[in-house]
Design an enzyme around this catalytic site. Sequence first.
Site, PDB file in Angstrom:
ATOM      1  N   ASP A 128      -2.509   0.954   7.010  1.00 25.99           N
ATOM      2  CA  ASP A 128      -1.694   0.729   5.807  1.00 25.99           C
ATOM      3  C   ASP A 128      -1.191  -0.718   5.743  1.00 25.99           C
ATOM      4  O   ASP A 128      -1.101  -1.301   4.663  1.00 25.99           O
ATOM      5  CB  ASP A 128      -0.490   1.677   5.794  1.00 25.99           C
ATOM      6  CG  ASP A 128      -0.899   3.119   5.962  1.00 25.99           C
ATOM      7  OD1 ASP A 128      -1.224   3.760   4.957  1.00 25.99           O
ATOM      8  OD2 ASP A 128      -0.917   3.584   7.114  1.00 25.99           O
ATOM      9  N   GLU A 151      -1.140  -1.440  -4.800  1.00 22.36           N
ATOM     10  CA  GLU A 151      -2.366  -0.706  -5.081  1.00 22.36           C
ATOM     11  C   GLU A 151      -2.093   0.357  -6.132  1.00 22.36           C
ATOM     12  O   GLU A 151      -1.134   1.111  -6.031  1.00 22.36           O
ATOM     13  CB  GLU A 151      -2.908  -0.055  -3.805  1.00 22.36           C
ATOM     14  CG  GLU A 151      -4.273   0.566  -4.011  1.00 22.36           C
ATOM     15  CD  GLU A 151      -4.893   1.030  -2.720  1.00 22.36           C
ATOM     16  OE1 GLU A 151      -5.672   0.264  -2.133  1.00 22.36           O
ATOM     17  OE2 GLU A 151      -4.554   2.156  -2.294  1.00 22.36           O
ATOM     18  N   ASP A 160       0.887  -1.163   0.000  1.00 19.25           N
ATOM     19  CA  ASP A 160       0.000   0.000   0.000  1.00 19.25           C
ATOM     20  C   ASP A 160       0.923   1.211   0.000  1.00 19.25           C
ATOM     21  O   ASP A 160       1.460   1.596   1.031  1.00 19.25           O
ATOM     22  CB  ASP A 160      -0.888  -0.015   1.241  1.00 19.25           C
ATOM     23  CG  ASP A 160      -1.861   1.158   1.272  1.00 19.25           C
ATOM     24  OD1 ASP A 160      -2.206   1.691   0.206  1.00 19.25           O
ATOM     25  OD2 ASP A 160      -2.270   1.552   2.383  1.00 19.25           O
TER      26      ASP A 160
END
Length: 171
Positions: A140, A67, A7
């Site tokens: 996260d 991501e 992330d």
Amino acid sequence: MLVIGIDPGLTTTGFGVVRRGSGSPEVRAVGVIRTEAGLPTATRLDVLYQDIGELIEEVRPDVMAIERVFVNRNRLTATQVSQASGVIMLAAARAGLEVFEYSPSAVKAIVTGDGRASKAQVQQMVARRLGMREAPRPADAADALAIALCHMQSTGNRLGRVEAAARRAAG
């Protein structure tokens, strides 16, 4: 298969390493990499690049799932996340890893069944699917595990379709 989920962020980058074997997926490593907000952006990106490179060397994943940057309202944040994502993918490429990108809605849909699931719903499902008592903190880190699970499930679905097609063709 050993997947490192990422992330990306300039201040905080979440990572989650998940192994899929014959049973349920299991967490191998989870956490965050932080950079100091007061440092110049180039220095922060260098720190992130080096830390990701060391993490990849330490855990030796088979692939990276990250991501995809989503541009929302805050362009400065989107720019910083894009920069962080770029150096992370560079570190993966230098290590010979294939990188797979997933949109936030794809991660939510694959992990929870709902592309508009809340962060809390994603975190609860991650904890449940990985046999954890609670979702890792900060968010996260949990998001990185969700990205790794997303890749595993989407890869498993593709492999299943390929194997089914091969069986039909054979017979």
